[in-house]
Scaffold this motif. Structure first.
Motif, PDB file in Angstrom:
ATOM      1  N   LEU A   1       4.420   7.068 -12.344  1.00 46.69           N
ATOM      2  CA  LEU A   1       5.374   6.052 -11.894  1.00 46.69           C
ATOM      3  C   LEU A   1       5.697   5.159 -13.082  1.00 46.69           C
ATOM      4  O   LEU A   1       4.888   4.343 -13.493  1.00 46.69           O
ATOM      5  CB  LEU A   1       4.781   5.211 -10.766  1.00 46.69           C
ATOM      6  CG  LEU A   1       4.753   5.842  -9.399  1.00 46.69           C
ATOM      7  CD1 LEU A   1       4.089   4.903  -8.406  1.00 46.69           C
ATOM      8  CD2 LEU A   1       6.136   6.214  -8.928  1.00 46.69           C
ATOM      9  N   VAL A   2       6.872   5.347 -13.650  1.00 44.13           N
ATOM     10  CA  VAL A   2       7.276   4.604 -14.834  1.00 44.13           C
ATOM     11  C   VAL A   2       7.780   3.217 -14.450  1.00 44.13           C
ATOM     12  O   VAL A   2       7.375   2.215 -15.028  1.00 44.13           O
ATOM     13  CB  VAL A   2       8.365   5.372 -15.613  1.00 44.13           C
ATOM     14  CG1 VAL A   2       8.817   4.582 -16.817  1.00 44.13           C
ATOM     15  CG2 VAL A   2       7.859   6.745 -16.024  1.00 44.13           C
ATOM     16  N   THR A   3       8.677   3.168 -13.459  1.00 43.97           N
ATOM     17  CA  THR A   3       9.288   1.910 -13.047  1.00 43.97           C
ATOM     18  C   THR A   3       9.387   1.863 -11.526  1.00 43.97           C
ATOM     19  O   THR A   3       9.858   2.821 -10.907  1.00 43.97           O
ATOM     20  CB  THR A   3      10.713   1.782 -13.618  1.00 43.97           C
ATOM     21  OG1 THR A   3      10.676   1.946 -15.030  1.00 43.97           O
ATOM     22  CG2 THR A   3      11.322   0.437 -13.296  1.00 43.97           C
ATOM     23  N   LEU A   4       8.952   0.757 -10.943  1.00 51.11           N
ATOM     24  CA  LEU A   4       9.181   0.491  -9.523  1.00 51.11           C
ATOM     25  C   LEU A   4      10.404  -0.414  -9.458  1.00 51.11           C
ATOM     26  O   LEU A   4      10.380  -1.539  -9.942  1.00 51.11           O
ATOM     27  CB  LEU A   4       7.974  -0.192  -8.888  1.00 51.11           C
ATOM     28  CG  LEU A   4       6.708   0.652  -8.827  1.00 51.11           C
ATOM     29  CD1 LEU A   4       5.533  -0.187  -8.358  1.00 51.11           C
ATOM     30  CD2 LEU A   4       6.913   1.845  -7.911  1.00 51.11           C
ATOM     31  N   CYS A   5      11.476   0.084  -8.881  1.00 51.37           N
ATOM     32  CA  CYS A   5      12.741  -0.662  -8.851  1.00 51.37           C
ATOM     33  C   CYS A   5      12.862  -1.564  -7.633  1.00 51.37           C
ATOM     34  O   CYS A   5      13.704  -2.464  -7.618  1.00 51.37           O
ATOM     35  CB  CYS A   5      13.903   0.324  -8.887  1.00 51.37           C
ATOM     36  SG  CYS A   5      13.875   1.399 -10.340  1.00 51.37           S
ATOM     37  N   LYS A   6      12.062  -1.331  -6.625  1.00 51.05           N
ATOM     38  CA  LYS A   6      12.061  -2.139  -5.404  1.00 51.05           C
ATOM     39  C   LYS A   6      10.628  -2.575  -5.119  1.00 51.05           C
ATOM     40  O   LYS A   6       9.670  -1.901  -5.489  1.00 51.05           O
ATOM     41  CB  LYS A   6      12.606  -1.345  -4.215  1.00 51.05           C
ATOM     42  CG  LYS A   6      14.048  -0.900  -4.379  1.00 51.05           C
ATOM     43  CD  LYS A   6      14.997  -2.074  -4.323  1.00 51.05           C
ATOM     44  CE  LYS A   6      16.437  -1.624  -4.431  1.00 51.05           C
ATOM     45  NZ  LYS A   6      17.370  -2.728  -4.341  1.00 51.05           N
ATOM     46  N   HIS A   7      10.503  -3.707  -4.422  1.00 49.80           N
ATOM     47  CA  HIS A   7       9.193  -4.285  -4.122  1.00 49.80           C
ATOM     48  C   HIS A   7       9.140  -4.675  -2.654  1.00 49.80           C
ATOM     49  O   HIS A   7      10.187  -4.858  -2.024  1.00 49.80           O
ATOM     50  CB  HIS A   7       8.939  -5.488  -5.032  1.00 49.80           C
ATOM     51  CG  HIS A   7       8.991  -5.117  -6.479  1.00 49.80           C
ATOM     52  ND1 HIS A   7       7.971  -4.476  -7.131  1.00 49.80           N
ATOM     53  CD2 HIS A   7       9.976  -5.250  -7.402  1.00 49.80           C
ATOM     54  CE1 HIS A   7       8.299  -4.253  -8.386  1.00 49.80           C
ATOM     55  NE2 HIS A   7       9.535  -4.707  -8.573  1.00 49.80           N
TER      56      HIS A   7
ATOM     57  N   LYS B   1       1.171   1.295  -8.270  1.00 48.32           N
ATOM     58  CA  LYS B   1       1.830   0.367  -9.189  1.00 48.32           C
ATOM     59  C   LYS B   1       2.363   1.142 -10.384  1.00 48.32           C
ATOM     60  O   LYS B   1       2.024   2.311 -10.580  1.00 48.32           O
ATOM     61  CB  LYS B   1       0.865  -0.743  -9.621  1.00 48.32           C
ATOM     62  CG  LYS B   1      -0.354  -0.273 -10.365  1.00 48.32           C
ATOM     63  CD  LYS B   1      -1.308  -1.437 -10.628  1.00 48.32           C
ATOM     64  CE  LYS B   1      -2.518  -1.067 -11.426  1.00 48.32           C
ATOM     65  NZ  LYS B   1      -3.205   0.153 -11.155  1.00 48.32           N
ATOM     66  N   GLU B   2       3.183   0.473 -11.185  1.00 44.88           N
ATOM     67  CA  GLU B   2       3.717   1.107 -12.388  1.00 44.88           C
ATOM     68  C   GLU B   2       2.565   1.563 -13.271  1.00 44.88           C
ATOM     69  O   GLU B   2       1.561   0.861 -13.427  1.00 44.88           O
ATOM     70  CB  GLU B   2       4.608   0.131 -13.151  1.00 44.88           C
ATOM     71  CG  GLU B   2       5.908  -0.148 -12.440  1.00 44.88           C
ATOM     72  CD  GLU B   2       6.805  -1.121 -13.182  1.00 44.88           C
ATOM     73  OE1 GLU B   2       6.421  -1.638 -14.241  1.00 44.88           O
ATOM     74  OE2 GLU B   2       7.916  -1.384 -12.665  1.00 44.88           O
ATOM     75  N   GLY B   3       2.711   2.755 -13.827  1.00 47.95           N
ATOM     76  CA  GLY B   3       1.685   3.321 -14.698  1.00 47.95           C
ATOM     77  C   GLY B   3       0.702   4.222 -13.982  1.00 47.95           C
ATOM     78  O   GLY B   3      -0.093   4.902 -14.623  1.00 47.95           O
ATOM     79  N   ASP B   4       0.762   4.265 -12.646  1.00 45.95           N
ATOM     80  CA  ASP B   4      -0.133   5.134 -11.886  1.00 45.95           C
ATOM     81  C   ASP B   4       0.363   6.569 -11.908  1.00 45.95           C
ATOM     82  O   ASP B   4       1.565   6.828 -11.853  1.00 45.95           O
ATOM     83  CB  ASP B   4      -0.242   4.680 -10.423  1.00 45.95           C
ATOM     84  CG  ASP B   4      -1.097   3.446 -10.243  1.00 45.95           C
ATOM     85  OD1 ASP B   4      -1.829   3.066 -11.183  1.00 45.95           O
ATOM     86  OD2 ASP B   4      -1.042   2.852  -9.145  1.00 45.95           O
TER      87      ASP B   4
END
Length: 79
Positions: A19-25, A62-65
């Motif tokens: 997962l490089v980028t999470l665009c929504k939260h 999370k990002e990086g996982d």
């Protein structure tokens, strides 16, 4: 109703993706076609889009996982 978002299998040999980028939260409104997250495989970074309208209620990573194919990444409450 809730929609489960899983790690898609983007190639025949793919076992997991980063997962490089999470665009929504959580809490964000989502429209069909919005990019939810970016996944890096050994060959490419791909944008994963929503196929539902709704609200993001839960993120499990999370990002990086590094996430295995078919693992649940998020839940969307659909409208």
């Amino acid at each position: 109703m809730k929609k489960i978002i899983t790690m898609p299998k983007l190639s025949a040999n793919m076992e997991s993706g980063l997962l490089v980028t999470l665009c929504k939260h959580p809490g964000d409104e989502i429209k069909k076609g919005d990019v939810l997250f970016e996944v890096e495989t050994e060959k490419v970074v791909s944008e994963i889009e929503s196929d539902e309208n709704g609200r993001l209620v839960t993120l499990y990573y999370k990002e990086g996982d590094n996430v295995k194919v078919d693992e649940i990444i998020a839940e969307i409450e659909t409208v």
